[in-house]
Design a protein around this motif. Structure first.
Motif, PDB file in Angstrom:
ATOM      1  N   TYR A 276       1.617 -13.172   3.329  1.00  0.00           N
ATOM      2  CA  TYR A 276       0.265 -13.740   3.462  1.00  0.00           C
ATOM      3  C   TYR A 276      -0.652 -13.088   2.434  1.00  0.00           C
ATOM      4  CZ  TYR A 276      -3.887 -15.319   6.053  1.00  0.00           C
ATOM      5  OH  TYR A 276      -5.051 -15.915   6.439  1.00  0.00           O
ATOM      6  N   ASP A 277      -1.408 -13.896   1.690  1.00  0.00           N
ATOM      7  CA  ASP A 277      -2.138 -13.258   0.595  1.00  0.00           C
ATOM      8  C   ASP A 277      -3.644 -13.087   0.825  1.00  0.00           C
ATOM      9  OD1 ASP A 277      -2.806 -15.840   0.350  1.00  0.00           O
ATOM     10  OD2 ASP A 277      -1.789 -16.193  -1.570  1.00  0.00           O
ATOM     11  N   ASN A 278      -4.136 -13.455   1.999  1.00  0.00           N
ATOM     12  CA  ASN A 278      -5.561 -13.214   2.256  1.00  0.00           C
ATOM     13  C   ASN A 278      -5.719 -11.816   2.872  1.00  0.00           C
ATOM     14  OD1 ASN A 278      -8.214 -13.116   3.068  1.00  0.00           O
ATOM     15  ND2 ASN A 278      -8.279 -15.286   3.654  1.00  0.00           N
ATOM     16  N   LEU A 279      -5.753 -10.842   1.976  1.00  0.00           N
ATOM     17  CA  LEU A 279      -5.761  -9.445   2.413  1.00  0.00           C
ATOM     18  C   LEU A 279      -7.012  -9.104   3.214  1.00  0.00           C
ATOM     19  CD1 LEU A 279      -3.824  -6.972   1.882  1.00  0.00           C
ATOM     20  CD2 LEU A 279      -5.565  -6.193   0.300  1.00  0.00           C
ATOM     21  N   HIS A 280      -8.112  -9.748   2.889  1.00  0.00           N
ATOM     22  CA  HIS A 280      -9.364  -9.457   3.606  1.00  0.00           C
ATOM     23  C   HIS A 280      -9.244  -9.850   5.073  1.00  0.00           C
ATOM     24  CE1 HIS A 280     -11.300  -8.420  -0.087  1.00  0.00           C
ATOM     25  NE2 HIS A 280     -10.979  -9.580  -0.606  1.00  0.00           N
ATOM     26  N   LEU A 281      -8.670 -11.011   5.288  1.00  0.00           N
ATOM     27  CA  LEU A 281      -8.525 -11.491   6.663  1.00  0.00           C
ATOM     28  C   LEU A 281      -7.510 -10.637   7.429  1.00  0.00           C
ATOM     29  CD1 LEU A 281      -9.760 -13.546   8.405  1.00  0.00           C
ATOM     30  CD2 LEU A 281      -8.177 -15.267   7.547  1.00  0.00           C
ATOM     31  N   LEU A 282      -6.402 -10.341   6.763  1.00  0.00           N
ATOM     32  CA  LEU A 282      -5.375  -9.489   7.378  1.00  0.00           C
ATOM     33  C   LEU A 282      -5.983  -8.130   7.745  1.00  0.00           C
ATOM     34  CD1 LEU A 282      -2.357  -9.433   8.050  1.00  0.00           C
ATOM     35  CD2 LEU A 282      -1.909  -8.711   5.694  1.00  0.00           C
TER      36      LEU A 282
ATOM     37  N   LYS B 102      12.393  -5.100   0.472  1.00  0.00           N
ATOM     38  CA  LYS B 102      11.839  -6.455   0.562  1.00  0.00           C
ATOM     39  C   LYS B 102      11.115  -6.555   1.911  1.00  0.00           C
ATOM     40  CE  LYS B 102      15.161  -8.802  -2.361  1.00  0.00           C
ATOM     41  NZ  LYS B 102      16.574  -8.414  -2.323  1.00  0.00           N
ATOM     42  N   PRO B 103      10.322  -7.617   2.092  1.00  0.00           N
ATOM     43  CA  PRO B 103       9.583  -7.737   3.355  1.00  0.00           C
ATOM     44  C   PRO B 103      10.469  -7.620   4.593  1.00  0.00           C
ATOM     45  CG  PRO B 103       8.788  -9.352   1.800  1.00  0.00           C
ATOM     46  CD  PRO B 103       9.944  -8.667   1.129  1.00  0.00           C
TER      47      PRO B 103
ATOM     48  N   LEU C 261      -2.204  -1.108   1.594  1.00  0.00           N
ATOM     49  CA  LEU C 261      -3.049  -1.594   2.700  1.00  0.00           C
ATOM     50  C   LEU C 261      -2.293  -2.607   3.558  1.00  0.00           C
ATOM     51  CD1 LEU C 261      -6.509  -1.951   0.942  1.00  0.00           C
ATOM     52  CD2 LEU C 261      -5.645  -0.060   2.317  1.00  0.00           C
ATOM     53  N   LYS C 262      -1.537  -3.442   2.913  1.00  0.00           N
ATOM     54  CA  LYS C 262      -0.769  -4.443   3.665  1.00  0.00           C
ATOM     55  C   LYS C 262       0.199  -3.746   4.631  1.00  0.00           C
ATOM     56  CE  LYS C 262       0.364  -8.747   2.269  1.00  0.00           C
ATOM     57  NZ  LYS C 262       0.965  -9.868   1.584  1.00  0.00           N
TER      58      LYS C 262
ATOM     59  N   GLY D 227      -6.884  -0.728   9.712  1.00  0.00           N
ATOM     60  CA  GLY D 227      -5.880  -0.584  10.765  1.00  0.00           C
ATOM     61  C   GLY D 227      -5.517   0.841  11.122  1.00  0.00           C
ATOM     62  N   GLY D 228      -5.780   1.803  10.233  1.00  0.00           N
ATOM     63  CA  GLY D 228      -5.420   3.196  10.524  1.00  0.00           C
ATOM     64  C   GLY D 228      -6.414   3.865  11.459  1.00  0.00           C
ATOM     65  N   ASN D 229      -5.950   4.850  12.217  1.00  0.00           N
ATOM     66  CA  ASN D 229      -6.869   5.564  13.125  1.00  0.00           C
ATOM     67  C   ASN D 229      -6.631   7.074  13.122  1.00  0.00           C
ATOM     68  OD1 ASN D 229      -4.338   5.093  14.645  1.00  0.00           O
ATOM     69  ND2 ASN D 229      -5.409   6.235  16.246  1.00  0.00           N
TER      70      ASN D 229
END
Ligand code: SF4
Length: 365
Positions: free
Chosen positions: A32-38, A225-226, A277-278, A313-315
């Motif tokens: 998925y390439d919309n990194l902002h949304l992800l 790979k993914p 980030l992904k 996503g990190g905490n």
């Protein structure tokens, strides 16, 4: 708000709904390439699960030896026995170092090394007994599942016997190293002489069953790979459902300098920050229903990218590393004070807190 935006990814819709993501969902998100949304969904998931606190521990990292019988293609740290720069700490040196770490405020000692072909099991038992006797409040987080597996082969004891003896000697918890990527297709190309993914999982399951909690890592940014990333995350998720023994996932960015993978030109560049980030985002979403903590290893990212990862996503920040020979071997900065970490967290509008090994908050800033 997010619900109104997400219409082009069923996997993201399911993540927002709090559903467990399937293998296919994971692959879809890796592509998925919309990194902002992800990032926004991963961040919202983090907030829902653990709020705005960002934790970190005062850890002392100690590598007791760099001598290793294995020769992993992804490793810049190991030396063969007898090499000019090979070293093994004596028990006296370990005692001295841990004493200094305690004075500096460490609450845990993180102890890992190579697969030393000559050190007896008593060396490890004595190491733990010495630390526990002198500093009973320090959490001894020592030896990866891969080291336990090697020790079992070396000493011809079962892994259960090794774990039991070390627990009796003072072992409290285990680091997550050696997990790399479990999938054999990739594992066999980045490690040589280390246990398989399934053997790693079996040892850590035994440890969890004995009440020894652990971290788990995921080494990415090399030749995977993914599908290898998603396979790894799902295996962690399945074991976590069974044992509840993992405390946090630490995605580890592959550092290529001085590794065989670099020398053989199999990896010529470190992965991009976008990919970093992904990985944090997808780790958060794939494990959302079983594991609250996704750690950001600032030593590999640098502080600025670590701040961005915490916003995707990190905490948890790993860690206050008073020493860290493994990343230093690959040319990375390695130390930071508690105050610097607290400042990093405040700069992104979150709440810094020092934690212990088990994620209990010790102090807020
Ligand atoms: S990664 Fe660990 S097991 Fe592999 S060579 Fe390096 S120190 Fe040895």
């Amino acid at each position: 708000m997010l619900e109104q935006l997400v219409r082009d990814s069923q996997a993201l819709d399911r993540a927002i709904a709090g559903e467990e993501l399937s293998y296919k969902d994971g692959i879809d998100l890796m592509n998925y390439d919309n990194l902002h949304l992800l990032g926004a969904v991963a961040d919202a998931t983090r907030k829902k699960l653990v709020g705005d606190t960002v934790t970190f521990a005062a850890s002392y990292y100690m590598n007791y030896t760099n001598v290793c019988a294995a020769s992993c293609q992804m490793c810049a740290f190991y030396r063969k026995d007898g090499a000019d720069d090979a070293y093994t700490l004596t028990l006296e040196e370990i005692e001295q170092r841990v004493g200094i770490a305690k004075q500096m405020g460490a609450t845990e000692v993180h102890i890992v090394g190579g697969f030393h072909p000559k050190l007896p099991l008593e060396y490890y038992e004595d190491m733990m007994k010495i630390i526990k006797t002198k500093h009973p409040q320090l959490n001894i987080k020592a030896l990866t599942a891969a080291e336990i597996f090697y020790l079992s082969k070396l000493t011809k004891n079962s892994t259960k016997e090794i774990l039991s003896r070390l627990k009796d000697a003072g072992l409290d918890s285990m680091p997550g190293g050696g997990a790399e990527l479990f999938h054999p297709e990739i594992r066999n190309k980045i490690i040589r002489g280390k246990c398989s993914g399934q053997e790693w999982l079996d040892v850590i399951e035994e440890a969890h069953t004995m009440g020894i909690k652990s971290n788990v890592t995921m080494l990415y940014g090399h030749i995977e790979k993914p599908e290898h990333v998603i396979d790894h995350l799902i295996k962690i998720r399945e074991l976590q459902k069974k044992t509840h023994g993992f405390l946090t996932l630490i995605p580890l960015k592959f550092s290529l300098d001085n590794t065989e993978l670099e020398r053989d030109h199999l990896v010529n560049n470190e992965c991009s920050s976008v990919y970093d980030l992904k990985i944090i985002e997808i780790s958060r979403l794939m494990l959302a229903n079983v594991l609250n903590n996704i750690s950001v290893y600032w030593v590999a990212y640098g502080k600025k990218l670590a701040q961005v990862a915490l916003s995707n996503g990190g905490n948890d920040l790993v860690g206050t590393a008073f020493s860290e020979e493994i990343y230093r071997a690959a040319g990375k900065p390695t130390t930071s004070s508690i105050e610097e970490l607290a400042t990093m967290v405040k700069e992104i509008g979150r709440v810094p807190a020092q934690r212990n090994t088990h994620f209990k908050i010790l102090k807020q800033f």
